[in-house]
Scaffold this active site. Sequence first.
Site, PDB file in Angstrom:
ATOM      1  N   THR A  87       0.929  -1.125   0.020  1.00 46.44           N
ATOM      2  CA  THR A  87       0.019   0.014   0.013  1.00 46.44           C
ATOM      3  C   THR A  87       1.061   1.179   0.079  1.00 46.44           C
ATOM      4  O   THR A  87       1.050   1.875   1.201  1.00 46.44           O
ATOM      5  CB  THR A  87      -0.920   0.025   1.261  1.00 46.44           C
ATOM      6  N   ARG A 150       8.687  -7.383  12.520  1.00 46.10           N
ATOM      7  CA  ARG A 150       9.944  -6.412  12.269  1.00 46.10           C
ATOM      8  C   ARG A 150      10.742  -6.905  11.335  1.00 46.10           C
ATOM      9  O   ARG A 150      11.043  -8.157  11.362  1.00 46.10           O
ATOM     10  CB  ARG A 150      10.828  -6.380  13.688  1.00 46.10           C
ATOM     11  N   CYS A 256       7.684   1.278   6.587  1.00 46.64           N
ATOM     12  CA  CYS A 256       6.343   1.117   7.308  1.00 46.64           C
ATOM     13  C   CYS A 256       6.244   2.594   8.049  1.00 46.64           C
ATOM     14  O   CYS A 256       5.223   3.336   8.049  1.00 46.64           O
ATOM     15  CB  CYS A 256       6.431   0.221   8.242  1.00 46.64           C
TER      16      CYS A 256
HETATM   17  C1  UGA Z   1       7.955  -1.900  11.961  1.00 46.50           C
HETATM   18  C2  UGA Z   1       7.381  -2.457  13.331  1.00 46.50           C
HETATM   19  O1  UGA Z   1       8.157  -2.440  14.417  1.00 46.50           O
HETATM   20  C3  UGA Z   1       6.596  -3.725  13.158  1.00 46.50           C
HETATM   21  O2  UGA Z   1       6.151  -4.083  14.292  1.00 46.50           O
HETATM   22  C4  UGA Z   1       5.647  -3.668  11.845  1.00 46.50           C
HETATM   23  O3  UGA Z   1       4.979  -4.803  11.777  1.00 46.50           O
HETATM   24  C5  UGA Z   1       6.112  -3.033  10.740  1.00 46.50           C
HETATM   25  O4  UGA Z   1       6.978  -1.849  11.012  1.00 46.50           O
HETATM   26  C6  UGA Z   1       5.247  -2.942   9.579  1.00 46.50           C
HETATM   27  O5  UGA Z   1       4.344  -2.130   9.778  1.00 46.50           O
HETATM   28  O6  UGA Z   1       5.255  -3.786   8.517  1.00 46.50           O
HETATM   29  P1  UGA Z   1      10.446  -2.411  11.037  1.00 46.50           P
HETATM   30  O7  UGA Z   1       9.755  -1.133   9.675  1.00 46.50           O
HETATM   31  O8  UGA Z   1      10.748  -3.529  10.431  1.00 46.50           O
HETATM   32  O9  UGA Z   1       8.847  -2.651  11.724  1.00 46.50           O
HETATM   33  O10 UGA Z   1      11.411  -1.561  11.909  1.00 46.50           O
HETATM   34  P2  UGA Z   1      11.543  -1.139  13.277  1.00 46.50           P
HETATM   35  O11 UGA Z   1      12.540  -2.236  13.951  1.00 46.50           O
HETATM   36  O12 UGA Z   1      10.333  -1.069  13.971  1.00 46.50           O
HETATM   37  O13 UGA Z   1      12.352   0.185  12.952  1.00 46.50           O
HETATM   38  C7  UGA Z   1      11.658   1.418  12.412  1.00 46.50           C
HETATM   39  C8  UGA Z   1      12.982   2.378  12.577  1.00 46.50           C
HETATM   40  O14 UGA Z   1      12.908   3.010  13.484  1.00 46.50           O
HETATM   41  C9  UGA Z   1      14.397   1.911  11.911  1.00 46.50           C
HETATM   42  O15 UGA Z   1      14.801   2.959  11.148  1.00 46.50           O
HETATM   43  C10 UGA Z   1      15.079   1.858  13.194  1.00 46.50           C
HETATM   44  O16 UGA Z   1      16.473   2.345  13.122  1.00 46.50           O
HETATM   45  C11 UGA Z   1      14.374   3.256  14.054  1.00 46.50           C
HETATM   46  N1  UGA Z   1      14.547   2.938  15.756  1.00 46.50           N
HETATM   47  C12 UGA Z   1      13.843   1.970  16.038  1.00 46.50           C
HETATM   48  C13 UGA Z   1      15.200   3.805  16.041  1.00 46.50           C
HETATM   49  O17 UGA Z   1      15.825   4.599  15.550  1.00 46.50           O
HETATM   50  N2  UGA Z   1      15.405   3.646  17.543  1.00 46.50           N
HETATM   51  C14 UGA Z   1      14.652   2.755  18.192  1.00 46.50           C
HETATM   52  O18 UGA Z   1      14.806   2.904  19.455  1.00 46.50           O
HETATM   53  C15 UGA Z   1      13.889   1.614  17.524  1.00 46.50           C
END
Ligand code: UGA
Length: 423
Positions: A87, A150, A256
């Site tokens: 999407t 994730r 996401c």
């Molecule tokens: C995220 C959600 O965590 C999942 O639960 C969800 O299913 C998914 O989106 C989705 O909608 O499909 P993801 O995109 O794989 O998962 O990534 P995350 O691990 O959540 O990280 C997202 C971003 O935040 C990354 O750029 C990461 O580096 C950043 N981040 C995360 C930080 O800068 N600090 C943190 O403490 C955590």
Amino acid sequence: MSSITIVGTGYVGLTTGAFLAHLGHEVTCADVVEDKIEGLRRGEVPIVEDGLDELVREGLEGGRLAFVLGAAAAAADREFVFLCVPTPQRGDGSADMAYIEAAAREIGPALAAEAVVVNKSTVPVGSTRVVERALGRSDVSVVSNPEFLREGSAVHDCFHPDRIVIGSDDQASAIRVAALYKAIQAPLIVTDPSSAETIKYASNAFLATKVSFVNAVANLCEAVGADVREVVLGMGYDRRIGFEFLRPGPGFGGSCFPKDTRALVRIGEDAGYDFGLLRGVIAVNEEQHARVVSKVLAQAGGSVEGVTVAAWGLTFKARTDDRRDSPALHVIDRLVDKGARVRAYDPTVHGPLGRIEVCDDPYAACEDAHVLAVLTEWDEFRWLDFRKVRDVMARPAIVDARNLLDSAALRRAGFAYQGIGRQ
Ligand code: UGA
């Protein structure tokens, strides 16, 4: 055990399909990209995802997992059809439903009587109805079952979900979908479709809020002379706050959070609600890219015009090869716009990438660089030989945008070091 078709073999569809096959279901995954399907039939997984190769191979060898081109034939006579198509974001921030609607229109006539269509894609609130209309079948029910995987730990997350959410107006269909996961221990929330769809957006928006919050606190720490790592430690012991998702960095990215936060603001606007808090979260995130750029500029003596900058990390986070909306790329783009020559290393990237020179090892990326920017938190970066890094750089200066490295050791080795939210 049930017969299931998965439409869309991206990160979500492929992982979900291989996982459901592991649970014993008979799963067919459909996609429109021929090369991908052919590769998957040979067990070639096109993405970097821990444990997925093994899961796909196991499904193929056990005869429970198959890959086919096109959705319609694959959807015929199946008990469940999962929609896992993208999407993407439209120009106005809203989510583009074109792929979902097209998939629903395609499978509608082929579906068996009493089949259940399960929507796993992140879709705007009210989309269950849109899918129902596009299917054109009154004997088929549509259930929302958002995913919370994730990237990088998606297989683990399938087996150990924090919760399973099912949204449906039809209790019997909700129970049938819940039964697919009966081998998995997790709280089950059965609710209406709009609440299920909102749970997905609100969860991602809340996590994005935590990241922007801690980035804002990190910026405050720099201003007042505090250390964000100590602050997070002191906050996290409060169980209402916790330690998760409070790592400051160059901002959130990926396929996401940036898309879903903008989409939720838009969903609010369309419904007459101004989600000002979330607009602030997005603004902090965009400023964070600029702050990392400023740190590199400061280390380079005010300008990067004609200066070589080394960048470690190009993916949006570690343990994935995904570069969609990567903060690393946002930062690098701005540096190149300002005249920098950027040499990068990332364990998942080989060959040139737009205006970036991609090197095959982290030391080569540092040759003649005036500043090294650490942009993705790959664990391997911690264990490199920093004397060697120092010796190949034109000037030993590091901007550690993930607070990944040992600042004291680096300073002792002669580096100028700048992290995030600390002196
Ligand atoms: C995220 C959600 O965590 C999942 O639960 C969800 O299913 C998914 O989106 C989705 O909608 O499909 P993801 O995109 O794989 O998962 O990534 P995350 O691990 O959540 O990280 C997202 C971003 O935040 C990354 O750029 C990461 O580096 C950043 N981040 C995360 C930080 O800068 N600090 C943190 O403490 C955590």
